[in-house]
Design an enzyme around this catalytic site. Structure first.
Site, mmCIF file in Angstrom:
data_model
loop_
_atom_site.group_PDB
_atom_site.id
_atom_site.type_symbol
_atom_site.label_atom_id
_atom_site.label_comp_id
_atom_site.label_asym_id
_atom_site.label_seq_id
_atom_site.Cartn_x
_atom_site.Cartn_y
_atom_site.Cartn_z
ATOM 1 N N THR A 117 8.669 28.759 -24.176
ATOM 2 C CA THR A 117 9.767 29.125 -23.770
ATOM 3 C C THR A 117 9.816 29.473 -22.253
ATOM 4 O O THR A 117 8.791 30.113 -21.982
ATOM 5 C CB THR A 117 10.501 30.212 -24.655
ATOM 6 O OG1 THR A 117 11.584 30.814 -23.795
ATOM 7 C CG2 THR A 117 9.383 31.304 -24.920
ATOM 8 N N TYR A 141 9.734 38.748 -27.777
ATOM 9 C CA TYR A 141 9.788 37.192 -28.113
ATOM 10 C C TYR A 141 9.094 36.615 -27.160
ATOM 11 O O TYR A 141 8.079 35.903 -27.596
ATOM 12 C CB TYR A 141 11.497 36.673 -27.840
ATOM 13 C CG TYR A 141 11.581 35.437 -28.088
ATOM 14 C CD1 TYR A 141 11.036 34.343 -29.127
ATOM 15 C CD2 TYR A 141 12.173 34.655 -26.875
ATOM 16 C CE1 TYR A 141 11.126 32.964 -29.109
ATOM 17 C CE2 TYR A 141 12.102 33.406 -26.922
ATOM 18 C CZ TYR A 141 11.524 32.583 -27.919
ATOM 19 O OH TYR A 141 11.604 31.087 -27.770
#
Ligand code: UDP
Length: 332
Positions: A117, A141
């Site tokens: 990501t 995350y």
């Protein structure tokens, strides 16, 4: 030659499974159905419900199906949840990925593609962002994904596993043939929220901040169509199959759209002028996140097809209407 797709019943994973099945590739799906849905997948695809951290189960799948490559999507992906419960993110994302990589190596799987990501970059100064920008995630995350990237690098060096890391920017849209799309009950992403407002599933939507240092004051993101993203994984697999070296690629189009531009696109394709309210900034939103795509354009045979923001919005909208039909008991 079977490909194991973890998280294959999720949003991006299910597009990947359709892409592989369309290409005639043998596939097996492992998903714990925590956020995924079996109905998003072709009925013919072997499906196993379970965890990527279950070494015995994954080892059996690899042996029984003759798995030679793994595309690993299974993960928790909600940034605010990761701030509330970081250890759960390190367990589900980092520790399960550790177990999966280990089981892959034990089982002789030589190729691994990892969903990463743009969140690994954190608050970057540079735009567009190149892959060699400093990685300093600002959420558990992002850190959980960066830790997985690091494990892959080290395990690759020690054990000869070859891998591709794809760092996704803002994934949106849905299968152009209407077979799958974003289906979770709670929308958190802009394009899905705007589509829900367009079909009347929500009375209005909010714009989080109009005082950013951007041309129209709203945040800019690099929206990439989910089917193009799935194709980037196929291109990565082709690269590894041809003996290509392990590599990390940004996955976006290298161009940005503001929140207002996205809302305009959804209004155009839906023909609905849904209410939009200006709200305050959402904490943690950087003003601009756009991928530098030089590396992926040179390194992978990836040919995106759905770059137009109206096309992305139209496909997302078509899926939203289909979901509404399903939930209200229609033919779907
Ligand atoms: N956004 C918004 N209203 C919404 C949802 C998102 O204005 O209801 C904005 C958000 O602040 C960000 C952009 O849209 O600037 C993209 O947000 P999204 O959650 O889709 O993706 P992110 O970039 O946070 O991963």
């Amino acid at each position: 030659m079977t490909i194991l797709v973890t998280g294959g019943a999720g949003y991006i994973g299910s597009h990947m499974v359709h892409e592989l099945v369309d290409a005639g590739e043998p596939v097996v799906v492992l998903d714990n159905l925590s956020t995924g849905f079996r109905f998003l997948l072709p009925a013919s695809v072997p499906f196993i419900s379970g965890s990527t951290g279950d070494r015995e189960l994954v080892g059996k799948i690899i042996a029984q199906h003759g798995v030679t490559a793994i595309i690993h999507f299974a993960a928790s992906i909600v940034v605010p949840d990761s701030l509330r419960d970081p250890l759960d993110y390190y367990r589900n994302n980092t520790m399960n990925t550790c177990a999966l990589i280990d089981t892959a190596i034990q089982g002789g799987v030589g190729q691994f593609i990892f969903s990463s990501t743009a969140a690994v970059y954190g608050n970057v100064k540079e735009s567009p962002i190149p892959e060699d920008a400093p990685t300093a995630p600002i959420s558990p995350y992002g850190t959980s994904k960066l830790m997985s990237e690091i494990m892959l690098h080290d395990a690759g060096r020690a054990h000869g596993l070859r891998f591709v890391v794809l760092r996704y920017f803002n994934v949106a849209g849905a299968d152009p043939r209407g077979r799958t799309g974003q289906s979770g009950p709670v929308a958190t992403h802009l394009i899905k929220i705007a589509c829900e407002a367009a079909i009347g599933k929500r009375p209005k939507m909010d714009v989080y901040g109009t005082d950013y240092p951007t041309p129209d004051g709203t945040c800019i993101r690099d929206y990439v169509h989910v089917s193009d993203l799935a194709r980037a994984h196929s291109a990565a697999l082709g690269h590894l199959r041809r003996g290509g070296a392990s590599a990390t690629f940004n996955c976006g189009y290298g161009r940005g759209h503001s929140v207002f531009e996205v809302i305009d696109a959804v209004r155009r394709v839906s023909g609905r002028d849904f209410p939009v309210e200006i709200a305050g900034r959402r904490p943690g939103d950087p003003p601009e996140l756009v991928a530098n795509v030089d590396r992926i354009r040179k390194g992978l045979a990836w040919h995106p097809q759905f770059q137009d923001i109206d096309t992305i919005a139209a496909h997302a909208l078509a899926w939203e209407k289909r979901l509404l039909g399903k939930r209200s008991g229609g033919a779907g």
